[in-house]
Design a protein around this motif. Sequence first.
Motif, PDB file in Angstrom:
ATOM      1  N   LEU A  34     -24.607  10.924 -37.055  1.00  0.00           N
ATOM      2  CA  LEU A  34     -25.768  11.584 -36.445  1.00  0.00           C
ATOM      3  C   LEU A  34     -26.664  12.207 -37.499  1.00  0.00           C
ATOM      4  CD1 LEU A  34     -27.258  12.590 -33.935  1.00  0.00           C
ATOM      5  CD2 LEU A  34     -25.725  14.566 -33.914  1.00  0.00           C
ATOM      6  N   LEU A  38     -30.515  11.055 -37.835  1.00  0.00           N
ATOM      7  CA  LEU A  38     -31.598  12.007 -37.589  1.00  0.00           C
ATOM      8  C   LEU A  38     -32.530  12.112 -38.787  1.00  0.00           C
ATOM      9  CD1 LEU A  38     -29.885  14.986 -35.729  1.00  0.00           C
ATOM     10  CD2 LEU A  38     -31.571  13.405 -34.824  1.00  0.00           C
ATOM     11  N   LEU A 108     -24.378  20.433 -35.847  1.00  0.00           N
ATOM     12  CA  LEU A 108     -24.786  19.061 -35.551  1.00  0.00           C
ATOM     13  C   LEU A 108     -23.660  18.291 -34.866  1.00  0.00           C
ATOM     14  CD1 LEU A 108     -26.770  17.969 -38.750  1.00  0.00           C
ATOM     15  CD2 LEU A 108     -27.658  18.106 -36.428  1.00  0.00           C
ATOM     16  N   SER A 111     -23.203  19.469 -31.232  1.00  0.00           N
ATOM     17  CA  SER A 111     -24.439  19.589 -30.448  1.00  0.00           C
ATOM     18  C   SER A 111     -24.390  18.696 -29.224  1.00  0.00           C
ATOM     19  CB  SER A 111     -25.638  19.211 -31.320  1.00  0.00           C
ATOM     20  OG  SER A 111     -25.524  17.866 -31.764  1.00  0.00           O
ATOM     21  N   ILE A 116     -29.982  19.498 -29.513  1.00  0.00           N
ATOM     22  CA  ILE A 116     -30.130  18.758 -30.756  1.00  0.00           C
ATOM     23  C   ILE A 116     -31.486  19.010 -31.430  1.00  0.00           C
ATOM     24  CG2 ILE A 116     -30.942  16.687 -29.577  1.00  0.00           C
ATOM     25  CD1 ILE A 116     -28.822  16.938 -32.802  1.00  0.00           C
ATOM     26  N   THR A 120     -31.914  20.515 -35.117  1.00  0.00           N
ATOM     27  CA  THR A 120     -32.655  19.737 -36.107  1.00  0.00           C
ATOM     28  C   THR A 120     -33.710  20.602 -36.792  1.00  0.00           C
ATOM     29  OG1 THR A 120     -32.327  17.709 -34.828  1.00  0.00           O
ATOM     30  CG2 THR A 120     -34.072  17.690 -36.466  1.00  0.00           C
ATOM     31  N   GLU A 244     -33.866  13.060 -29.349  1.00  0.00           N
ATOM     32  CA  GLU A 244     -32.862  13.016 -28.288  1.00  0.00           C
ATOM     33  C   GLU A 244     -32.352  11.598 -28.053  1.00  0.00           C
ATOM     34  OE1 GLU A 244     -34.946  14.775 -25.079  1.00  0.00           O
ATOM     35  OE2 GLU A 244     -34.683  16.842 -25.795  1.00  0.00           O
ATOM     36  N   TYR A 247     -29.943  10.805 -30.838  1.00  0.00           N
ATOM     37  CA  TYR A 247     -28.673  11.507 -30.588  1.00  0.00           C
ATOM     38  C   TYR A 247     -27.837  10.768 -29.550  1.00  0.00           C
ATOM     39  CZ  TYR A 247     -25.423  14.975 -28.788  1.00  0.00           C
ATOM     40  OH  TYR A 247     -24.284  15.616 -28.378  1.00  0.00           O
ATOM     41  N   THR A 250     -26.410   7.475 -30.839  1.00  0.00           N
ATOM     42  CA  THR A 250     -25.354   7.673 -31.846  1.00  0.00           C
ATOM     43  C   THR A 250     -24.044   8.092 -31.195  1.00  0.00           C
ATOM     44  OG1 THR A 250     -27.023   8.335 -33.470  1.00  0.00           O
ATOM     45  CG2 THR A 250     -24.738   8.903 -33.951  1.00  0.00           C
TER      46      THR A 250
END
Length: 289
Positions: A34, A38, A108, A111, A116, A120, A244, A247, A250
């Motif tokens: 993640l 990100l 993270l 989350s 998220i 971030t 999002e 996230y 992943t």
Amino acid sequence: ANSGLATLSLVRSIGTSIAPAIMVGFLAFAGTSLQTNLMAILPTQVNVPELPYVQEISDKFAELKNNPSMGDMLGNAEIPDFSSMQTMELDFSGESDYEMPADIIEKLQSSDVTTIVGITKEMSVSMFEAMTPPIITKIQGGLASGIEGISTGLAQLDKSLAAMQAGGMGMAQGMPPAAAAQGGMPPAAVTQMTAALDGMNAAKKDMETLVSEMRALSDAVPDAFETAKTDYLAQIDAKSGEIETVYQSTVNEGYRSIYLTVIVAAILAILVLLLYKSKRPYDATAEKS
């Protein structure tokens, strides 16, 4: 029958023992991915707002440096490269000196889709605050060095002006050519000396203005980077939907791995059970005969 039940019980015990560890392992691995995923979609360039007097300082300093008389007085004085102040690169590749704090990494990994974006932003602020102080110090240090060099040039210029005044140039300045000629100074010399004094006084005024503008620029640098941070966080807010989505995809990879592992384990369990042959039913009549 007892042997089959025992085997089934053993397989079930093994499954219930290692399944949670497998699930946690896959989800933890997804959490590690993640961070990388990100960072791949975050903006890597921070735009710093326009700083005051940048163009004026560059033009005046270049003009003074190109003036043969003033250039010598400025010596090795330099000013920072203002073009490098307009943007700042954020290196999310892991090759920079920045190390993400352990608490941010933990946040993270734990989350969810509702937190998220905020995490971030917290990660970006952490990186921004770690990277900007050295840049601000470098800019302000370069400006301070330039101010020191110009101030040294101003001191030398004041000495030259005082020497010219003491040598009679100040007295001749502003006198009619006829009066100056009666005093033994040719009109052409008076004109030349007057022009020299006027030029030096103008240069002195420019240098004093330049020092004042550079100090104002140095004071404005921290606020400019603070504004840049606010603008950067606004860019992250604009990417909230994309963050999002990344996230979700992943984390789904982690669950997909869990499901595949369960399917493989179930197939193996079925194959193991197939190795056991069923016994023939007991035939009491056949035994009596």
